[in-house]
Design a protein around this motif. Structure first.
Motif, PDB file in Angstrom:
ATOM      1  N   ALA A  20     103.838  -8.016  26.050  1.00  0.00           N
ATOM      2  CA  ALA A  20     104.151  -6.598  25.829  1.00  0.00           C
ATOM      3  C   ALA A  20     103.978  -6.203  24.368  1.00  0.00           C
ATOM      4  O   ALA A  20     103.588  -5.077  24.069  1.00  0.00           O
ATOM      5  CB  ALA A  20     105.569  -6.300  26.294  1.00  0.00           C
ATOM      6  N   TYR A  21     104.270  -7.120  23.453  1.00  0.00           N
ATOM      7  CA  TYR A  21     104.215  -6.810  22.025  1.00  0.00           C
ATOM      8  C   TYR A  21     103.025  -7.437  21.314  1.00  0.00           C
ATOM      9  O   TYR A  21     103.029  -7.541  20.093  1.00  0.00           O
ATOM     10  CB  TYR A  21     105.510  -7.250  21.337  1.00  0.00           C
ATOM     11  N   GLN A  22     102.008  -7.855  22.061  1.00  0.00           N
ATOM     12  CA  GLN A  22     100.858  -8.469  21.395  1.00  0.00           C
ATOM     13  C   GLN A  22     100.176  -7.456  20.491  1.00  0.00           C
ATOM     14  O   GLN A  22     100.114  -6.276  20.803  1.00  0.00           O
ATOM     15  CB  GLN A  22      99.887  -9.054  22.406  1.00  0.00           C
ATOM     16  N   PRO A  23      99.686  -7.925  19.338  1.00  0.00           N
ATOM     17  CA  PRO A  23      99.021  -7.000  18.420  1.00  0.00           C
ATOM     18  C   PRO A  23      97.665  -6.573  18.973  1.00  0.00           C
ATOM     19  O   PRO A  23      97.109  -7.211  19.860  1.00  0.00           O
ATOM     20  CB  PRO A  23      98.850  -7.837  17.139  1.00  0.00           C
ATOM     21  N   GLY A  24      97.178  -5.497  18.429  1.00  0.00           N
ATOM     22  CA  GLY A  24      95.872  -5.021  18.853  1.00  0.00           C
ATOM     23  C   GLY A  24      95.901  -3.540  19.152  1.00  0.00           C
ATOM     24  O   GLY A  24      96.844  -2.837  18.810  1.00  0.00           O
ATOM     25  N   PRO A  25      94.863  -3.060  19.818  1.00  0.00           N
ATOM     26  CA  PRO A  25      94.788  -1.627  20.113  1.00  0.00           C
ATOM     27  C   PRO A  25      95.935  -1.210  21.039  1.00  0.00           C
ATOM     28  O   PRO A  25      96.501  -2.030  21.746  1.00  0.00           O
ATOM     29  CB  PRO A  25      93.435  -1.474  20.807  1.00  0.00           C
ATOM     30  N   TRP A  26      96.231   0.074  21.010  1.00  0.00           N
ATOM     31  CA  TRP A  26      97.351   0.550  21.819  1.00  0.00           C
ATOM     32  C   TRP A  26      97.118   0.283  23.298  1.00  0.00           C
ATOM     33  O   TRP A  26      97.990  -0.202  23.999  1.00  0.00           O
ATOM     34  CB  TRP A  26      97.610   2.033  21.577  1.00  0.00           C
ATOM     35  N   LEU A  60     110.601  -4.054  27.908  1.00  0.00           N
ATOM     36  CA  LEU A  60     109.343  -4.803  27.918  1.00  0.00           C
ATOM     37  C   LEU A  60     108.416  -4.247  28.993  1.00  0.00           C
ATOM     38  O   LEU A  60     107.210  -4.081  28.767  1.00  0.00           O
ATOM     39  CB  LEU A  60     109.602  -6.291  28.159  1.00  0.00           C
ATOM     40  N   ASP A  61     108.972  -3.965  30.165  1.00  0.00           N
ATOM     41  CA  ASP A  61     108.179  -3.380  31.251  1.00  0.00           C
ATOM     42  C   ASP A  61     107.613  -2.023  30.849  1.00  0.00           C
ATOM     43  O   ASP A  61     106.450  -1.714  31.103  1.00  0.00           O
ATOM     44  CB  ASP A  61     109.018  -3.238  32.520  1.00  0.00           C
ATOM     45  N   ALA A  62     108.457  -1.202  30.216  1.00  0.00           N
ATOM     46  CA  ALA A  62     108.021   0.130  29.801  1.00  0.00           C
ATOM     47  C   ALA A  62     106.892   0.029  28.778  1.00  0.00           C
ATOM     48  O   ALA A  62     105.908   0.778  28.850  1.00  0.00           O
ATOM     49  CB  ALA A  62     109.193   0.911  29.222  1.00  0.00           C
ATOM     50  N   ARG A  63     106.998  -0.893  27.856  1.00  0.00           N
ATOM     51  CA  ARG A  63     105.948  -1.062  26.852  1.00  0.00           C
ATOM     52  C   ARG A  63     104.662  -1.571  27.495  1.00  0.00           C
ATOM     53  O   ARG A  63     103.575  -1.110  27.157  1.00  0.00           O
ATOM     54  CB  ARG A  63     106.415  -2.010  25.755  1.00  0.00           C
ATOM     55  N   PHE A  64     104.780  -2.520  28.436  1.00  0.00           N
ATOM     56  CA  PHE A  64     103.603  -3.029  29.133  1.00  0.00           C
ATOM     57  C   PHE A  64     102.913  -1.906  29.903  1.00  0.00           C
ATOM     58  O   PHE A  64     101.693  -1.765  29.854  1.00  0.00           O
ATOM     59  CB  PHE A  64     103.997  -4.170  30.070  1.00  0.00           C
ATOM     60  N   LEU A  65     103.688  -1.090  30.608  1.00  0.00           N
ATOM     61  CA  LEU A  65     103.127   0.033  31.361  1.00  0.00           C
ATOM     62  C   LEU A  65     102.462   1.054  30.440  1.00  0.00           C
ATOM     63  O   LEU A  65     101.410   1.601  30.769  1.00  0.00           O
ATOM     64  CB  LEU A  65     104.213   0.713  32.195  1.00  0.00           C
ATOM     65  N   ALA A  66     103.077   1.309  29.291  1.00  0.00           N
ATOM     66  CA  ALA A  66     102.530   2.297  28.360  1.00  0.00           C
ATOM     67  C   ALA A  66     101.234   1.813  27.721  1.00  0.00           C
ATOM     68  O   ALA A  66     100.378   2.623  27.378  1.00  0.00           O
ATOM     69  CB  ALA A  66     103.553   2.615  27.281  1.00  0.00           C
ATOM     70  N   ARG A  67     101.080   0.500  27.578  1.00  0.00           N
ATOM     71  CA  ARG A  67      99.910  -0.044  26.884  1.00  0.00           C
ATOM     72  C   ARG A  67      98.792  -0.487  27.821  1.00  0.00           C
ATOM     73  O   ARG A  67      97.768  -0.962  27.349  1.00  0.00           O
ATOM     74  CB  ARG A  67     100.339  -1.228  26.017  1.00  0.00           C
ATOM     75  N   THR A  68      98.986  -0.381  29.121  1.00  0.00           N
ATOM     76  CA  THR A  68      97.946  -0.766  30.070  1.00  0.00           C
ATOM     77  C   THR A  68      97.594   0.431  30.941  1.00  0.00           C
ATOM     78  O   THR A  68      98.339   1.402  31.017  1.00  0.00           O
ATOM     79  CB  THR A  68      98.400  -1.943  30.958  1.00  0.00           C
ATOM     80  N   LEU A  69      96.468   0.316  31.599  1.00  0.00           N
ATOM     81  CA  LEU A  69      96.005   1.398  32.475  1.00  0.00           C
ATOM     82  C   LEU A  69      96.090   0.959  33.929  1.00  0.00           C
ATOM     83  O   LEU A  69      95.884  -0.216  34.236  1.00  0.00           O
ATOM     84  CB  LEU A  69      94.555   1.747  32.128  1.00  0.00           C
ATOM     85  N   PRO A  70      96.367   1.901  34.839  1.00  0.00           N
ATOM     86  CA  PRO A  70      96.433   1.536  36.252  1.00  0.00           C
ATOM     87  C   PRO A  70      95.044   1.197  36.796  1.00  0.00           C
ATOM     88  O   PRO A  70      94.039   1.765  36.382  1.00  0.00           O
ATOM     89  CB  PRO A  70      97.002   2.782  36.923  1.00  0.00           C
ATOM     90  N   ASP A  71      95.014   0.260  37.718  1.00  0.00           N
ATOM     91  CA  ASP A  71      93.771  -0.120  38.386  1.00  0.00           C
ATOM     92  C   ASP A  71      93.668   0.690  39.675  1.00  0.00           C
ATOM     93  O   ASP A  71      94.434   0.463  40.611  1.00  0.00           O
ATOM     94  CB  ASP A  71      93.776  -1.617  38.690  1.00  0.00           C
TER      95      ASP A  71
END
Length: 133
Positions: A53-59, A105-116
């Motif tokens: 969830a907190y890995q560095p890189g693009p948003w 952590l879930d909220a951050r993961f959802l915010a930083r990924t796109l739905p398939d």
């Protein structure tokens, strides 16, 4: 006088904990981790989910599997499956505490990924995210 004596090492002193969980919740987790059928250590799964969830890189990030599930049981989003299994097995108060720790952590993961859009709708939410651009 006894305070000055060196304290003997207890077996549970080396146990890692998930920050934000109470002693009783950690004791319940330790109890379920001792089961032979349990998929893996919960602290390691929590740490890997937090790192993802907190890995560095693009948003907007894409889940990347450095390894396959055959040689690493925590490859990809499998760590979230271990955490979800714990939430389902733990008693309600302990599960509530664990879910409260997982929520940011879930909220951050959802915010930083796109739905398939092609993912099966019955799959867990963490597997219905795009894995590559």
């Amino acid at each position: 006088m006894r305070r000055d004596l060196p304290r003997g090492r207890r077996p549970q002193d080396g146990r890692q904990v998930i920050p934000g969980l109470s002693g009783p919740a950690l004791a319940r987790i330790a109890r379920i981790e001792r089961r032979a059928s349990w998929p893996g250590p919960l602290f390691e799964a929590w740490g890997r989910w937090r790192a993802l969830a907190y890995q560095p890189g693009p948003w907007v990030m894409y889940a990347s599997d450095d390894c396959c599930a055959c040689c690493d049981p925590f490859a990809g989003a499998a760590v979230r499956e271990v955490l979800e299994a714990a939430c389902l097995v733990l008693p309600r108060p302990a599960a509530r505490e664990l879910r409260a720790v997982l929520a940011p952590l879930d909220a951050r993961f959802l915010a930083r990924t796109l739905p398939d859009p092609f993912a099966p709708p019955g799959d867990p939410w963490w597997t219905r995210r795009l894995e590559s651009a």
